[in-house]
Design a protein around this motif. Structure first.
Motif, short mmCIF file in Angstrom:
data_model
loop_
_atom_site.label_atom_id
_atom_site.label_comp_id
_atom_site.label_asym_id
_atom_site.label_seq_id
_atom_site.Cartn_x
_atom_site.Cartn_y
_atom_site.Cartn_z
N ILE A 1 1.53 56.35 41.80
CA ILE A 1 1.65 57.33 40.72
C ILE A 1 1.69 56.62 39.37
CG2 ILE A 1 2.79 59.06 42.16
CD1 ILE A 1 5.44 58.23 40.96
N PRO A 2 1.25 57.31 38.33
CA PRO A 2 1.32 56.71 36.99
C PRO A 2 2.77 56.47 36.58
CG PRO A 2 -0.03 58.70 36.98
CD PRO A 2 0.65 58.63 38.31
N TYR B 1 7.86 52.39 37.23
CA TYR B 1 7.52 50.99 37.47
C TYR B 1 8.77 50.14 37.64
CZ TYR B 1 2.58 51.86 36.32
OH TYR B 1 1.29 52.30 36.30
N ALA B 2 9.80 50.42 36.86
CA ALA B 2 11.06 49.67 36.99
C ALA B 2 11.70 49.92 38.35
CB ALA B 2 12.02 50.04 35.86
#
Length: 59
Positions: free
Chosen positions: A32-33, A47-48
């Motif tokens: 996913i973005p 992302y983290a």
């Protein structure tokens, strides 16, 4: 899950199932973005969270 010839305890099965679930979650997060996260304390974005999960799986 891995197959082996030695007996497997319930706690080993649980640990292996949890690891497989975490790997699946990491795969999904990487698909996913990047988005801001407001519901997961300590993780500002997807992302983290994926990076922390990846580090955890490497242990």
């Amino acid at each position: 899950m891995k197959t082996s010839t030695q007996p497997v305890t319930p706690s080993q099965l649980k640990a292996e199932a949890q690891a497989e679930l975490l790997k699946a979650c990491l795969t999904a997060l990487n698909e996913i973005p990047n988005h801001a996260l407001n519901v997961v304390p300590g993780f500002r974005c997807t992302y983290a969270l994926a990076a922390a999960l990846s580090d955890y799986l490497k242990r």
